[in-house]
Scaffold this motif. Structure first.
Motif, short mmCIF file in Angstrom:
data_model
loop_
_atom_site.label_atom_id
_atom_site.label_comp_id
_atom_site.label_asym_id
_atom_site.label_seq_id
_atom_site.Cartn_x
_atom_site.Cartn_y
_atom_site.Cartn_z
N VAL A 152 -2.94 -13.66 -9.78
CA VAL A 152 -1.58 -13.20 -9.50
C VAL A 152 -1.03 -14.03 -8.36
CG1 VAL A 152 -2.42 -11.34 -7.99
CG2 VAL A 152 -0.12 -11.20 -8.97
N ALA A 153 0.17 -14.55 -8.54
CA ALA A 153 0.83 -15.35 -7.50
C ALA A 153 -0.08 -16.45 -6.97
CB ALA A 153 1.30 -14.44 -6.36
N GLY A 154 -0.85 -17.05 -7.86
CA GLY A 154 -1.75 -18.13 -7.49
C GLY A 154 -3.01 -17.70 -6.78
N THR A 155 -3.23 -16.39 -6.68
CA THR A 155 -4.39 -15.85 -5.97
C THR A 155 -5.35 -15.22 -6.97
OG1 THR A 155 -3.11 -15.44 -3.96
CG2 THR A 155 -5.14 -14.19 -4.24
N TRP A 175 -2.97 0.32 -4.30
CA TRP A 175 -2.79 -1.03 -3.77
C TRP A 175 -2.02 -1.88 -4.76
CZ3 TRP A 175 -4.16 -1.29 1.15
CH2 TRP A 175 -5.15 -0.43 1.62
N LEU A 176 -1.12 -2.71 -4.24
CA LEU A 176 -0.37 -3.66 -5.05
C LEU A 176 -0.59 -5.04 -4.46
CD1 LEU A 176 1.56 -0.90 -4.59
CD2 LEU A 176 2.88 -2.07 -6.36
N ILE A 177 -1.01 -5.99 -5.27
CA ILE A 177 -1.22 -7.35 -4.81
C ILE A 177 -0.36 -8.29 -5.63
CG2 ILE A 177 -3.34 -7.50 -6.23
CD1 ILE A 177 -4.35 -9.61 -4.21
N GLY A 178 0.43 -9.12 -4.95
CA GLY A 178 1.32 -10.03 -5.65
C GLY A 178 2.29 -10.68 -4.69
N ASP A 179 3.39 -11.17 -5.24
CA ASP A 179 4.45 -11.76 -4.43
C ASP A 179 5.77 -11.11 -4.83
OD1 ASP A 179 5.08 -12.92 -6.88
OD2 ASP A 179 4.53 -14.97 -6.27
N ASP A 180 6.87 -11.82 -4.64
CA ASP A 180 8.17 -11.24 -4.96
C ASP A 180 8.46 -11.22 -6.46
OD1 ASP A 180 8.72 -10.78 -2.30
OD2 ASP A 180 9.91 -12.62 -2.04
N HIS A 181 7.60 -11.85 -7.25
CA HIS A 181 7.88 -12.01 -8.67
C HIS A 181 6.89 -11.28 -9.58
CE1 HIS A 181 10.87 -14.94 -7.52
NE2 HIS A 181 9.95 -15.61 -6.84
N GLU A 182 5.62 -11.22 -9.20
CA GLU A 182 4.62 -10.61 -10.06
C GLU A 182 3.59 -9.89 -9.22
OE1 GLU A 182 3.15 -13.96 -12.25
OE2 GLU A 182 1.68 -14.50 -10.70
N HIS A 185 0.84 -1.19 0.00
CA HIS A 185 0.00 0.00 0.00
C HIS A 185 0.87 1.24 0.00
CE1 HIS A 185 -2.53 2.88 2.66
NE2 HIS A 185 -2.96 2.98 1.41
N LEU A 186 0.52 2.19 -0.84
CA LEU A 186 1.11 3.51 -0.72
C LEU A 186 0.05 4.57 -0.94
CD1 LEU A 186 3.15 4.59 -3.83
CD2 LEU A 186 2.08 2.37 -3.78
N VAL A 187 0.29 5.74 -0.41
CA VAL A 187 -0.62 6.87 -0.55
C VAL A 187 0.06 7.91 -1.43
CG1 VAL A 187 -1.89 8.70 0.63
CG2 VAL A 187 -1.68 6.44 1.69
N THR A 188 -0.65 8.35 -2.47
CA THR A 188 -0.14 9.39 -3.36
C THR A 188 -1.09 10.58 -3.32
OG1 THR A 188 -1.28 8.40 -5.25
CG2 THR A 188 1.02 7.73 -4.86
N SER A 189 -0.56 11.74 -3.61
CA SER A 189 -1.33 12.97 -3.50
C SER A 189 -1.38 13.71 -4.82
CB SER A 189 -0.72 13.89 -2.43
OG SER A 189 -0.72 13.24 -1.16
#
Length: 212
Positions: free
Chosen positions: A118-121, A31-38, A10-14
């Motif tokens: 993504v990442a099997g999810t 929001w970013l959803i994934g693992d170390d690869h994708e 998660h990051l907040v941008t303005s």
């Protein structure tokens, strides 16, 4: 070897949000959803460099836009150009997209019931119109979470006082598509703090009585 677990970053941008002749300062959740690869990015708001830094060396599978308001899509083309990732948007929000990016169309349509992995999810696309015609949420049952964009916030529905929005429609979307999810489902919103379905569900009739 056990694969790395899927996680939500998660990051907040303005920046600003502009519609109907007005402009407002806003902070957006990315929001970013994934693992170390994708990874998928949900709502590329305001700062392509910061989002690219959060992606890091991972393969960016796509830039998912929960809706077409400019504060949720303004950095999407720059991030796509930098990474080669496609931009995904529900076609009913292309009218809003074109207000900000008249010369650059989204790459792929989102439709209700689509499944992104993504990442099997699995992420399931829920079409939740009301805040905008093509608003969507992304439900990840394995993570007990839903990314709600501007459809549902802590304390009530997203705003419906501007063009292309409808209060009765957003109430129906929330009632039928979100409040039917398990009560422990974490609602990760487009702005502000997260909440849960169980915390918000008891207040539906209050929102309807308030009428906005």
């Amino acid at each position: 070897m056990t694969p790395p677990p899927v996680r939500v970053d998660h990051l907040v941008t303005s920046g600003t949000f502009s519609l109907d002749g007005g402009t407002w300062e806003v902070d957006n959740n990315v929001w970013l959803i994934g693992d170390d690869h994708e990874v998928y990015v949900i709502d590329a708001a305001h700062d392509a460099d910061a989002i690219a830094d959060a992606v890091g060396g991972r393969r960016l599978l796509g830039i998912i836009s929960t809706h077409g308001h400019d504060d949720h899509i303004d950095a999407a083309p720059a991030l796509a150009e930098r990474t080669g990732a496609p931009i995904l948007l529900h076609p009913e929000d292309e009218v809003l997209w074109r207000m900000r990016h008249p010369d650059r169309a989204p790459d792929k349509p989102l439709a209700d019931g689509d499944a992104l992995t993504v990442a099997g999810t699995r992420l399931r696309v829920l079409h939740t119109p009301g805040h905008s015609p093509g608003a969507v949420c992304l439900y990840a049952p394995a993570l007990t979470t839903v990314f709600s964009g501007d459809t549902l916030f802590q304390g009530g529905p997203g705003a419906t006082g501007r063009s292309y929005s409808s209060f009765p429609t957003i109430i129906e979307s929330i009632r039928e598509r979100l409040l039917t999810l398990p009560p422990e489902t974490v609602v990760r919103t487009g702005h502000g703090d997260s909440t849960t379905v169980g915390d918000e569900a008891p207040h539906l009739e209050e929102w309807i009585a308030r009428g906005h």
